[in-house]
Design a protein around this motif. Structure first.
Motif, PDB file in Angstrom:
ATOM      1  N   PHE A  61       0.823  -1.211   0.000  1.00 39.55           N
ATOM      2  CA  PHE A  61       0.000   0.000   0.000  1.00 39.55           C
ATOM      3  C   PHE A  61       0.858   1.263   0.000  1.00 39.55           C
ATOM      4  O   PHE A  61       0.533   2.248  -0.670  1.00 39.55           O
ATOM      5  CB  PHE A  61      -0.931  -0.022   1.213  1.00 39.55           C
ATOM      6  N   ILE A  62       1.967   1.261   0.730  1.00 39.51           N
ATOM      7  CA  ILE A  62       2.801   2.461   0.847  1.00 39.51           C
ATOM      8  C   ILE A  62       3.616   2.698  -0.416  1.00 39.51           C
ATOM      9  O   ILE A  62       3.808   3.844  -0.835  1.00 39.51           O
ATOM     10  CB  ILE A  62       3.727   2.322   2.076  1.00 39.51           C
ATOM     11  N   ALA A  63       4.093   1.642  -1.051  1.00 33.41           N
ATOM     12  CA  ALA A  63       4.928   1.795  -2.253  1.00 33.41           C
ATOM     13  C   ALA A  63       4.093   2.351  -3.404  1.00 33.41           C
ATOM     14  O   ALA A  63       2.988   1.868  -3.672  1.00 33.41           O
ATOM     15  CB  ALA A  63       5.537   0.461  -2.643  1.00 33.41           C
ATOM     16  N   PRO A  64       4.590   3.377  -4.105  1.00 34.07           N
ATOM     17  CA  PRO A  64       3.830   3.917  -5.245  1.00 34.07           C
ATOM     18  C   PRO A  64       3.650   2.918  -6.382  1.00 34.07           C
ATOM     19  O   PRO A  64       2.685   3.006  -7.133  1.00 34.07           O
ATOM     20  CB  PRO A  64       4.672   5.113  -5.699  1.00 34.07           C
ATOM     21  N   LYS A  65       4.597   1.964  -6.517  1.00 34.74           N
ATOM     22  CA  LYS A  65       4.526   0.990  -7.605  1.00 34.74           C
ATOM     23  C   LYS A  65       4.926  -0.373  -7.062  1.00 34.74           C
ATOM     24  O   LYS A  65       5.399  -0.499  -5.935  1.00 34.74           O
ATOM     25  CB  LYS A  65       5.460   1.387  -8.755  1.00 34.74           C
ATOM     26  N   THR A  66       4.742  -1.381  -7.873  1.00 38.16           N
ATOM     27  CA  THR A  66       5.242  -2.700  -7.517  1.00 38.16           C
ATOM     28  C   THR A  66       6.757  -2.733  -7.750  1.00 38.16           C
ATOM     29  O   THR A  66       7.290  -1.965  -8.563  1.00 38.16           O
ATOM     30  CB  THR A  66       4.555  -3.788  -8.354  1.00 38.16           C
ATOM     31  N   LEU A 136      -2.819  -7.036  -1.358  1.00 33.16           N
ATOM     32  CA  LEU A 136      -2.345  -6.687  -0.035  1.00 33.16           C
ATOM     33  C   LEU A 136      -2.191  -7.954   0.795  1.00 33.16           C
ATOM     34  O   LEU A 136      -3.144  -8.717   0.964  1.00 33.16           O
ATOM     35  CB  LEU A 136      -3.332  -5.720   0.633  1.00 33.16           C
ATOM     36  N   TRP A 137      -0.970  -8.161   1.320  1.00 33.89           N
ATOM     37  CA  TRP A 137      -0.612  -9.375   2.065  1.00 33.89           C
ATOM     38  C   TRP A 137      -0.840 -10.642   1.242  1.00 33.89           C
ATOM     39  O   TRP A 137      -0.997 -11.735   1.774  1.00 33.89           O
ATOM     40  CB  TRP A 137      -1.396  -9.481   3.376  1.00 33.89           C
ATOM     41  N   GLY A 138      -0.858 -10.489  -0.101  1.00 27.95           N
ATOM     42  CA  GLY A 138      -1.067 -11.631  -0.966  1.00 27.95           C
ATOM     43  C   GLY A 138      -2.493 -12.141  -0.998  1.00 27.95           C
ATOM     44  O   GLY A 138      -2.764 -13.184  -1.602  1.00 27.95           O
ATOM     45  N   ILE A 140      -5.720  -9.630  -0.544  1.00 30.26           N
ATOM     46  CA  ILE A 140      -6.763  -8.660  -0.884  1.00 30.26           C
ATOM     47  C   ILE A 140      -6.383  -7.939  -2.167  1.00 30.26           C
ATOM     48  O   ILE A 140      -5.433  -7.163  -2.194  1.00 30.26           O
ATOM     49  CB  ILE A 140      -6.947  -7.649   0.260  1.00 30.26           C
ATOM     50  N   PRO A 141      -7.134  -8.140  -3.259  1.00 26.33           N
ATOM     51  CA  PRO A 141      -6.820  -7.431  -4.504  1.00 26.33           C
ATOM     52  C   PRO A 141      -7.284  -5.971  -4.439  1.00 26.33           C
ATOM     53  O   PRO A 141      -8.414  -5.682  -4.052  1.00 26.33           O
ATOM     54  CB  PRO A 141      -7.606  -8.219  -5.563  1.00 26.33           C
ATOM     55  N   THR A 142      -6.411  -5.055  -4.793  1.00 23.63           N
ATOM     56  CA  THR A 142      -6.728  -3.631  -4.795  1.00 23.63           C
ATOM     57  C   THR A 142      -5.721  -2.899  -5.661  1.00 23.63           C
ATOM     58  O   THR A 142      -4.701  -3.480  -6.074  1.00 23.63           O
ATOM     59  CB  THR A 142      -6.715  -3.053  -3.367  1.00 23.63           C
ATOM     60  N   ASP A 143      -5.999  -1.650  -5.945  1.00 24.49           N
ATOM     61  CA  ASP A 143      -5.067  -0.832  -6.712  1.00 24.49           C
ATOM     62  C   ASP A 143      -4.845   0.531  -6.046  1.00 24.49           C
ATOM     63  O   ASP A 143      -4.367   1.463  -6.683  1.00 24.49           O
ATOM     64  CB  ASP A 143      -5.555  -0.642  -8.148  1.00 24.49           C
ATOM     65  N   ARG A 144      -5.193   0.652  -4.769  1.00 25.50           N
ATOM     66  CA  ARG A 144      -5.008   1.895  -4.038  1.00 25.50           C
ATOM     67  C   ARG A 144      -3.586   1.973  -3.471  1.00 25.50           C
ATOM     68  O   ARG A 144      -3.073   1.013  -2.905  1.00 25.50           O
ATOM     69  CB  ARG A 144      -6.006   1.991  -2.886  1.00 25.50           C
TER      70      ARG A 144
END
Length: 384
Positions: A61-66, A136-138, A140-144
């Motif tokens: 969540f904190i990182a702007p990108k993967t 998120l944590w492998g 929860i799918p999200t793009d925020r």
């Protein structure tokens, strides 16, 4: 009558005396906390480390990108600073967080593209923006994402990019999770080994003590870096990143338990003939219960301080191995792996922002050392 007398004594006592009475009636844990809180450097170091471990929990969540996202249009671009105000058409200031875009040109000598800030191009940024999808944590799918450009296609590199156009900040955030978790897991394993073997050595003595001490002396006599290098080089290159991660953690743990074991041994040898231990033994208490319920709790605060001081050594060990190319390897992202990008003079001269993982290592290790010093002092709250 008694209540009135107590109130009179309390009123007659000054603020300092009342504070001394309150401290004198406090529990051991509260005394430790009061003394630790008075150690400002250790206290704020603890706050900083809580934030760092918060980053490890919410890295996606904190990182702007993967960490593996790249853009070949923006390779080795310098860091972009966030600007919070912009001028409107009337010349007034308006709150609009943004970063400047880039302009590029060819260096006539090296024929490389050189990037510079273009103040005519503004890239609006915001909080909780949409970006690259992740889990998120492998789970929860999200793009925020916590921070990023309002238009995901625009460049956004707060700590610059590397030679492949990957965001250094995002990779640093993901690397924090790996490096900090190795330190924590490695110290946990070393704690178990140190307390168990040190306790057996100090409590039982005899042959067990002699054997364990010889093993400790052998491990401590071998130079640390060559021993790490030899063990890490034995890891097959065909192993998966997860298995390599596990083995590096195991190697660091097997080497880092000796100092704690000697401290535990010394405490056990000085306490094993104390009256409370003899009373428990005469009462029929099992040996392991005496160790775990009567001896170990007596210096738990000291163990915590020792563990806190041991975590920096674990982090430096992982960083050193990965930097030398015999620890974690890509696609795993750790501080040591990231520092491989800054192994040559050309990178340091042209892209000093690639040393950001090194700064993270220094700050974290210093914070852990300050925290350990504060905990060690607070472990004996009655000392001056």
């Amino acid at each position: 009558m008694t209540a009135g007398l107590d109130q009179g004594i309390s009123a007659a006592a000054g603020p300092e005396q009342r504070g001394e009475v309150a401290v004198g009636l406090s529990s051991q844990s509260r005394l430790v906390w009061l003394k630790f809180r008075g150690h400002r450097l250790a206290f704020w170091s603890g706050v900083l480390l809580l934030l760092v471990y918060g980053v490890t929990i919410l890295a996606e969540f904190i990182a702007p990108k993967t960490p593996d996202a790249y853009d070949p249009r923006f390779t080795m671009v310098p860091p972009q600073g966030i600007h919070f105000f912009t001028r409107d058409g009337d010349g007034g200031l308006r709150f609009q967080p943004h970063v400047y875009g880039f302009s590029s040109q060819r260096d006539p000598k090296t024929l490389r593209r050189v990037f510079a800030m273009d103040e005519t191009v503004r890239v609006p940024v915001g909080l909780f923006v949409r970006g690259e999808p992740y889990r998120l944590w492998g789970l929860i799918p999200t793009d925020r994402h916590l921070i990023g450009p309002l238009d995901p296609s625009q460049p956004f590199y707060l700590l610059g990019s590397d030679r492949l156009g990957r965001d250094v900040l995002s990779r640093l955030v993901y690397g924090t999770r790996v490096s900090m978790s190795i330190g924590l897991v490695g110290v946990t394993a070393s704690l178990v080994l140190g307390v168990l073997l040190g306790g057996i050595s100090g409590y039982f003595g005899g042959t067990a003590d002699a054997v364990i001490q010889r093993v400790i002396e052998f491990i401590m006599s071998v130079p640390t870096i060559p021993l790490w290098m030899g063990l890490a080089a034995a890891i097959p290159v065909t192993w998966s990143p997860v298995l390599v991660y596990f083995m590096i953690t195991l190697i660091i743990s097997l080497i880092g338990w000796t100092a704690l074991a000697r401290e535990v041994r010394g405490r056990f040898m000085s306490w094993r003939n104390e009256p409370f231990v003899i009373a428990a033994r005469l009462d029929g208490t099992r040996q392991m219960r005496i160790i775990t319920r009567h001896l170990v709790p007596g210096f738990t605060s000291h163990i915590i301080a020792s563990v806190t001081l041991a975590i920096p050594a674990m982090i430096i060990a992982e960083t050193s191995l990965s930097f030398l190319g015999i620890g974690l390897r890509p696609p795993v992202v750790s501080w040591g792996v990231l520092l491989q990008e800054a192994q040559n003079i050309r990178s340091l001269a042209e892209a000093p922002w690639l040393l950001a993982p090194g700064v993270a290592v220094i700050v974290t290790v210093l914070a852990l050392n300050f925290l350990g010093d504060g905990l060690r002092d607070a472990a004996d709250p009655y000392s001056d």
